[in-house]
Scaffold this active site. Structure first.
Site, PDB file in Angstrom:
ATOM      1  N   CYS A 187       0.738  -1.064  -0.229  1.00 44.47           N
ATOM      2  CA  CYS A 187       0.657  -0.126  -0.133  1.00 44.47           C
ATOM      3  C   CYS A 187       1.032   1.362   0.322  1.00 44.47           C
ATOM      4  O   CYS A 187       2.003   1.603   0.820  1.00 44.47           O
ATOM      5  CB  CYS A 187      -1.113   0.067   1.040  1.00 44.47           C
ATOM      6  N   GLY A 210       2.133  -1.223  -4.209  1.00 43.62           N
ATOM      7  CA  GLY A 210       0.089  -1.601  -4.527  1.00 43.62           C
ATOM      8  C   GLY A 210      -0.002  -2.053  -6.086  1.00 43.62           C
ATOM      9  O   GLY A 210      -0.449  -0.862  -6.719  1.00 43.62           O
ATOM     10  N   ASN A 259      -1.963   1.689   5.013  1.00 41.51           N
ATOM     11  CA  ASN A 259      -1.084   1.540   4.877  1.00 41.51           C
ATOM     12  C   ASN A 259       0.465   1.020   6.463  1.00 41.51           C
ATOM     13  O   ASN A 259       0.257   1.492   6.814  1.00 41.51           O
ATOM     14  CB  ASN A 259       0.203   2.396   4.283  1.00 41.51           C
ATOM     15  N   GLY A 260      -0.206  -0.475   6.252  1.00 43.28           N
ATOM     16  CA  GLY A 260       0.657  -1.136   7.281  1.00 43.28           C
ATOM     17  C   GLY A 260      -0.526  -2.040   7.372  1.00 43.28           C
ATOM     18  O   GLY A 260      -1.489  -2.834   6.819  1.00 43.28           O
ATOM     19  N   TYR A 313      14.467  -2.024   0.267  1.00 43.18           N
ATOM     20  CA  TYR A 313      14.052  -2.182  -0.531  1.00 43.18           C
ATOM     21  C   TYR A 313      12.473  -2.103  -1.616  1.00 43.18           C
ATOM     22  O   TYR A 313      11.996  -1.788  -2.507  1.00 43.18           O
ATOM     23  CB  TYR A 313      13.481  -3.240  -0.322  1.00 43.18           C
ATOM     24  N   SER A 316      16.950  -4.230  -8.319  1.00 43.60           N
ATOM     25  CA  SER A 316      16.811  -4.044  -6.598  1.00 43.60           C
ATOM     26  C   SER A 316      18.340  -3.916  -5.695  1.00 43.60           C
ATOM     27  O   SER A 316      18.324  -3.347  -5.080  1.00 43.60           O
ATOM     28  CB  SER A 316      16.368  -5.160  -6.649  1.00 43.60           C
ATOM     29  N   ASP A 334      19.172  -7.754  -2.599  1.00 40.75           N
ATOM     30  CA  ASP A 334      18.703  -6.657  -1.378  1.00 40.75           C
ATOM     31  C   ASP A 334      18.643  -8.051  -0.428  1.00 40.75           C
ATOM     32  O   ASP A 334      18.021  -7.587   0.533  1.00 40.75           O
ATOM     33  CB  ASP A 334      17.816  -5.707  -1.985  1.00 40.75           C
TER      34      ASP A 334
END
Ligand code: SF4
Length: 490
Positions: free
Chosen positions: A5, A32, A106-107, A249, A290, A368
């Protein structure tokens, strides 16, 4: 590993908010890809458009025109809590006695079930099994008795876990970060208003200026005319629990988090990686994209010192940085391949080696993270098939040994290769000539913070939140709201 998110909120001086929100969501698309949505308020009523899909697919021109109003919030989602249907797509919106609410989250809450049970017993009807609706109902209930600021504070006293929220209450837009600041949220100034966003790259997209991060435990209320914002420090904790993986990341390299450009943090982590576990090889190459910033820092440090930390002689350039792997940008992420066999094929579809850079050379390849080990095994094989004499793997973060309960869908504990293997066993499994990870101390050093101010749950197995069945790394307990508790295996 998938991330959960991106959130955004804007309040402008007269101009419709829909289009800036749309562009900001584009900038946050990497956070997302499951669904996207915008909720606006025109001073009289709330408008909402939310659907599954990428930002560019979810909104047609007419949808944006229908989202009237100069205040609004937006969301892009990858689902971790709640089911994979539109009932969990966000922003979540609801109308109730004291107005309308929109919520972007977000979370991940770790006590959402307790609060849902309690509210359901009081007669609240839920339309989804996501934790965002739980926050919305709790806030709606508190708003019947309190003003906006006190209602948010009361809800913050009941929910436990990770949250960066943008909220619209009628045409007022607010942002909240959990007391430990696990997920990022920042404030930006636009020509004609203010913006709240998960990452500063969204502010850049709108030609805005980053003002600062929202502080852990802070509520920021944007003025309705876009003229400024008010700040309320509602909860204060002794320590924070920033997710260190945002820097490693999740976040875009061009975003600034905690006053540090993510790209620079990654380069610095790469330099530390050389200091801790550098190996002399003919070339060092990133896993695109990455590993790129890590590999560039690693190669730079390798040009300055030997693996023993001695200054390089002038005629020795160190390890050559090379792009030895090309990425096919039109292949979807490996996580949408449900079986192991399909995931393995996906790695080959995604990466193509440049033979002349690799053949007959000793190679260090930098990434990463290693989650399941599938990609690393394939990569090492690919490089050896291409003629690499030796393949050394270096990882710009510590081993992931445990799952994330704070909204990152990395894998189950059983799937994590480092959950029950040490570094040497993982090296053997991926068939590399050597393997090294970065230490957690190096991460804290680079981020210029104490370990105790970071969430390191997935690399230590000890969490900064009270998750039943798991260890904590600090004194922390969830609020007592009654009802059933979440177990580690829920
Ligand atoms: S457990 Fe890991 S991925 Fe999850 S919030 Fe903590 S540091 Fe970030």
């Amino acid at each position: 590993m998938t991330e959960k998110c991106g959130v955004v909120g804007v309040a402008l001086d007269g101009r419709d908010a829909a289009r800036p929100l749309y562009y900001a969501l584009y900038a946050l698309q990497h956070r997302g890809q499951e669904s996207a949505g915008i909720v606006t308020h025109d001073g009289f009523q709330q408008h909402s458009h939310v659907d599954r899909g990428l930002v560019g697919d979810v909104f047609a021109e007419g949808d944006l025109e229908g989202l009237a109003g100069s205040a609004g919030i937006g969301h892009v989602r990858y689902p971790t809590a709640g089911s994979l249907d539109t009932s969990c797509a966000q922003p979540f919106s609801v109308s109730f006695k004291s107005g309308s609410l929109g919520l972007s989250h977000n979370g991940n809450l770790v006590n959402a079930d307790e609060i849902r049970d309690e509210l359901a017993a009081l007669g609240h009807a839920f339309t989804s099994d996501g934790d965002t609706e739980v926050i919305a109902h709790d806030l709606a209930r508190n708003l019947l008795e309190e003003d906006l600021v006190r209602a948010v504070k009361r809800t913050m006293g009941r929910i436990h876990g990770s949250y960066a929220l943008t909220i619209s209450h009628d045409d007022t837009v607010l942002g909240v970060r959990d007391p430990r600041g696990n997920r990022p949220l920042c404030i930006g100034r636009l020509d004609d208003g203010y913006i709240l966003a998960s990452e500063s790259a969204a502010i850049d997209t709108l030609d805005g200026e980053l003002v600062r991060d929202v502080r852990p435990g802070e509520l920021v209320v944007l003025e309705e005319d876009g003229g400024g914002f008010d700040s309320y420090q509602l909860v204060e904790e002794d320590d924070t629990a920033h997710c260190f993986f945002e820097h490693v990341y999740f976040a875009r390299p061009d975003s600034v988090i905690d006053d540090t450009l993510v790209y620079e943090a990654r380069r610095e982590l790469g330099r530390k990686l050389w200091d801790e576990s550098g190996v002399e090889t003919d070339v060092v190459m990133p896993v695109p994209d990455s590993g790129r910033a890590f590999a560039s820092g690693y190669a730079e440090a390798a040009g300055e010192t030997t693996p023993d930390g001695e200054p390089r002689p002038e005629d020795d350039d160190g390890v050559e940085f090379a792009e030895g792997l090309m990425k096919n940008r039109y292949v979807g992420r490996t996580f949408i391949m449900p079986t192991q066999d399909e995931r393995e094929r996906a790695v080959r579809l995604k990466l193509n080696p440049i033979k002349s850079t690799i053949e007959g050379k000793t190679v260090t390849v930098i990434d990463d993270s290693i989650v399941r080990g599938t990609t690393s095994t394939q990569l090492v094989q690919l490089l050896k098939d291409c003629g690499a004499e030796e393949v050394h793997v270096r990882i710009g973060a510590p081993e992931i040994v445990a799952p994330c309960y704070m909204g990152i869908d990395m894998a189950t504990r059983e799937e994590l290769i480092a959950a029950d293997k040490d570094t040497e066993e993982i090296r053997e499994a991926i068939e590399a000539d050597s393997l090294a990870y970065l230490s957690t101390d190096a991460v804290a050093d680079v981020l210029e913070t104490d370990r105790s101010d970071l969430c390191l749950g997935c690399v230590t197995g000890e969490y900064p939140y009270d998750i039943e069945g798991e260890e904590t790394d600090r004194e922390v307990s969830r609020p007592d709201v009654g009802g059933q508790t979440l177990r580690a295996d829920d």
